[in-house]
Write a protein that holds these residues in place. Structure first.
Motif, short mmCIF file in Angstrom:
data_model
loop_
_atom_site.label_atom_id
_atom_site.label_comp_id
_atom_site.label_asym_id
_atom_site.label_seq_id
_atom_site.Cartn_x
_atom_site.Cartn_y
_atom_site.Cartn_z
N TYR A 1 0.81 -1.22 0.00
CA TYR A 1 0.00 0.00 0.00
C TYR A 1 0.84 1.28 0.00
N LEU A 2 1.78 1.38 0.95
CA LEU A 2 2.55 2.63 1.06
C LEU A 2 3.41 2.88 -0.16
N LEU A 3 4.24 1.91 -0.55
CA LEU A 3 5.17 2.12 -1.67
C LEU A 3 4.42 2.38 -2.98
N PRO A 4 3.41 1.59 -3.35
CA PRO A 4 2.68 1.92 -4.58
C PRO A 4 2.03 3.30 -4.53
N PHE A 5 1.56 3.72 -3.35
CA PHE A 5 0.96 5.04 -3.19
C PHE A 5 1.98 6.13 -3.49
N PHE A 6 3.18 5.99 -2.94
CA PHE A 6 4.23 6.98 -3.20
C PHE A 6 4.72 6.92 -4.66
N ASN A 7 4.89 5.70 -5.18
CA ASN A 7 5.35 5.57 -6.56
C ASN A 7 4.41 6.28 -7.53
N TYR B 1 2.80 8.94 -7.32
CA TYR B 1 2.95 10.39 -7.39
C TYR B 1 4.40 10.85 -7.60
N LEU B 2 5.35 9.94 -7.36
CA LEU B 2 6.75 10.36 -7.42
C LEU B 2 7.53 9.76 -8.59
N LYS B 3 7.02 8.68 -9.17
CA LYS B 3 7.71 8.03 -10.26
C LYS B 3 6.80 8.01 -11.49
N PRO B 4 6.96 8.97 -12.37
CA PRO B 4 6.11 9.01 -13.57
C PRO B 4 6.13 7.68 -14.31
N GLY B 5 4.96 7.26 -14.74
CA GLY B 5 4.84 6.00 -15.45
C GLY B 5 4.48 4.83 -14.57
#
Length: 643
Positions: free
Chosen positions: A368-374, A376-380
């Motif tokens: 949950y946490l990592l996909p949530f951050f990814n 918004y922070l890692k385009p694509g």
């Protein structure tokens, strides 16, 4: 042959002094090598330390850990009062995943740049230190800077001076570090794209670190001394003995205990003693009220443990305040796990005697946490499909994803809560009391013999006991004459609660002030099969304390009229819990929870911090349960299959 042997021996012995002399000439005169250089360990990261300038010229110590060869990488920022250098150095490994904390592992694997920064005034940072400083425009912060401006300036510097980054930054942190995340959200830099305040300190008077509904949490004496005596780690509070129950009882008031340790020298302690009520000082820094003053523009995941022994108030009240203000669901998320304070950054397979089906913290961080951050922070990155609410049901040992939380409350929720009445003879029932029942139950509250909040000795150095006291089997006080216990019949079917239990006590005291402690408990059935340790276990699922002088106003305390039945209404911490068939619902009511909370003298005094020995007096406490004076707890009951 004998002569030959003698010649050989003489020859050998005659050589010993010469050999010995040669050896001594080769021995060093000093085995210490101050200029020793350890061979460089090949690493997969580069660590840089920068003194990042703020708008007023103060420079903040900032550790930047970059994966080797990184290009276009996102930045994860934590601002801390707990030593950025050590936070970024779990081990001396040359592998970034081992050098950084356990909670960073997923972000390291995803290629993030990790940044830790000391807040101003602590460890390597310059400037004066203010403890969780109020906003600069509050009237209670004369320094001209706060954690909103410092976060903004830090992010601005990072996007301009870390060439390996993609200019996108997320913030994360727990407890005090969670406070700094929320402060950054009050005026976020455009590069701040996502945030996760974990168990954040939001309102220190209402229900986070310092007080709960006005009752002071005495372990904060240790915290204030440790945080505000110097820039680095401060001293421990000296003790006369191992048991804080005895140490605090012997001292008398909280302020007397503190002064005996020289704490009148500390500005923050003096401020705390001078502001015992919910006045402008505390209201000015209640972040759940400040966060709604402007639209939320940063997707935020609020995290809190269901058994958080330090900051139980902040995350849920911030989430609810934003929800009530109309914040879009895509901006405002809530996670509540079966965790103690900040356990989210450790392993999460168990809590005290309770064991879960999986490592709940690792599962949350990974799924949950990592996909949530990814997102918004890692385009694509793929869309995370983050549930608006993710909350654990410890009774059913599973994660729930309710469409609405709280699902049940007294007004405005999908399901209206139900009153569970305290009746004569220690009974709990959904049926209201009959007029033929006795009018009240009573006990004597003696400040000289307060009820302990966990089994003695209450050892300040026992971290395990401190982290798990909220799930301690309550049989250690059940049966005390100064603890009233009410219990239901064994449940015939599963009963699920999902929301805020609200206490409605009608109580009287022979004194002029009083505290009221209420616990909501899941009583396990007796059993002879494993796990034997859970046989008859009285598991608290929500506990809190209310200081009676604030019955009418948190800002303006008033003496209580002796012996008059009066209503005391207050919320317990949020629950999401299934009582299984055969279990019983229990409530306990008492007037002390010591030495976690300071003792109420039970005689009204202007400032309980400064109560004198003669102010402490016994009081007869009565809990009323007649049709005209009904005591109950409003339970957020929902269908048992609600997820």
């Amino acid at each position: 042959m004998k002569v030959l042997r003698r010649i050989i021996c003489v020859a050998v012995l005659s050589c010993v002094p010469a050999i010995s002399g040669l050896s001594q000439q080769k021995l060093p005169t000093d085995d210490l090598t101050p200029n020793f250089k350890a061979p460089e360990v090949e690493s997969d990261f580069v660590k840089r330390v920068e003194m990042v300038p703020m708008r007023d010229g103060v420079k903040l110590y900032t550790v930047i850990v970059v994966p080797k060869g990184a290009q276009g990488a996102p930045i994860l920022l934590t601002r801390t009062p707990y030593n950025a250098a050590s936070r970024a150095a779990r081990s001396k490994s040359g592998r970034m995943i081992e050098a950084l904390p356990l909670s960073d592992e997923g972000f390291v694997e995803a290629g993030y740049i990790r940044v830790y920064q000391d807040v101003r005034g602590k460890y390597g940072s310059e400037g004066p230190y203010n403890m969780t400083p109020p906003p600069v425009d509050s009237g209670y912060n004369p320094t001209g800077a706060d954690d909103t401006t410092d976060a903004y300036d830090t992010i601005d510097w990072l996007v301009k001076n870390v060439p390996e980054s993609n200019g996108r930054i997320g913030m994360i942190g727990s407890s005090y570090e969670g406070f700094t995340v929320v402060m950054a959200l009050l005026n976020p830099h455009p590069a701040l794209k996502v945030a996760a305040p974990e168990s954040p300190m939001i309102d220190g008077w209402m229900g986070d670190d310092w007080f709960h509904y006005g009752a002071f949490r005495q372990p904060n004496i240790d915290y204030v001394l440790g945080q505000t005596t110097n820039r680095g780690e401060g001293p421990d509070v000296p003790r006369e003995g191992r048991d804080d129950y005895t140490n605090y009882l012997r001292a008398g008031s909280a302020d007397a205990f503190a002064k005996a340790r020289g704490m009148e020298q500390l500005p923050y302690w003096r401020v705390m003693v001078e502001h015992p009520a919910y006045d402008g000082f505390w209201q000015s820094q209640a972040l759940d009220k400040l966060i709604v003053k402007r639209p939320l523009t940063v997707p935020t995941m609020w995290e809190q443990g269901l058994w958080d022994q330090e900051d139980m108030w902040g995350a849920i009240h911030s989430y609810r305040a934003l929800k009530a203000k109309g914040a879009p669901q895509t901006m405002n998320y809530l996670v509540m796990g079966p965790w103690f304070h900040s356990q989210v950054n450790r392993e999460g397979r168990s809590l005290g005697t309770l064991t879960w089906a999986t490592d709940t913290t690792a599962q949350w961080r990974r799924e949950y946490l990592l996909p949530f951050f990814n997102q918004y922070l890692k385009p694509g990155s793929p869309t995370a499909h983050t549930p608006p609410v993710l909350i654990y049901d410890a009774g059913a040992d599973r994660w729930d994803k309710p469409k609405e939380f709280p699902a049940s409350c007294e007004k405005g929720c999908p399901v209206e809560s139900r009153p569970l009445y305290m009746l004569a003879d220690g009974r709990l029932s959904f049926d209201a009391p009959a007029s033929a029942d006795s009018k009240f139950d009573e006990y004597v509250s003696d400040p000289a013999k307060p009820v302990p909040y966990r089994p003695r000795p209450v050892d300040a150095a026992d971290g395990t006991g401190w982290r798990t006291w909220l799930v301690t089997d309550q049989r250690f006080v059940d049966g005390r004459p100064d603890v009233l216990t009410y219990v239901s019949e064994p449940l015939k079917q599963a009963t699920k609660l999902s929301g805020e239990p609200v206490v409605h006590l009608v109580a009287s005291t022979s004194g002029t002030d009083s505290d009221w402690v209420v616990k909501l408990i899941d009583v396990q059935p007796d059993r002879t099969a494993p796990p034997i340790e859970m046989s008859g276990y009285e598991l608290p699922i929500a506990t809190d304390i209310f200081r009676g002088r604030y019955r009418s106003s948190f800002e303006h305390p008033q003496a209580i009229t002796p012996n008059e039945p009066l209503p005391y209404i207050f919320g317990l911490p949020m629950v999401n819990h299934t009582f299984l068939p055969g279990h019983r619902i229990m409530m306990q009511v008492q007037s002390t929870l010591f030495p976690l909370y300071d003792r109420n003298p039970q005689r009204f005094v202007p400032n309980i911090f400064e109560a004198k020995p003669e102010d402490y007096q016994k009081a007869i406490q009565r809990i009323w349960h007649t049709p005209g004076h009904v005591s109950f707890i409003s339970l957020p009951v929902v269908p048992a299959d609600a997820q």
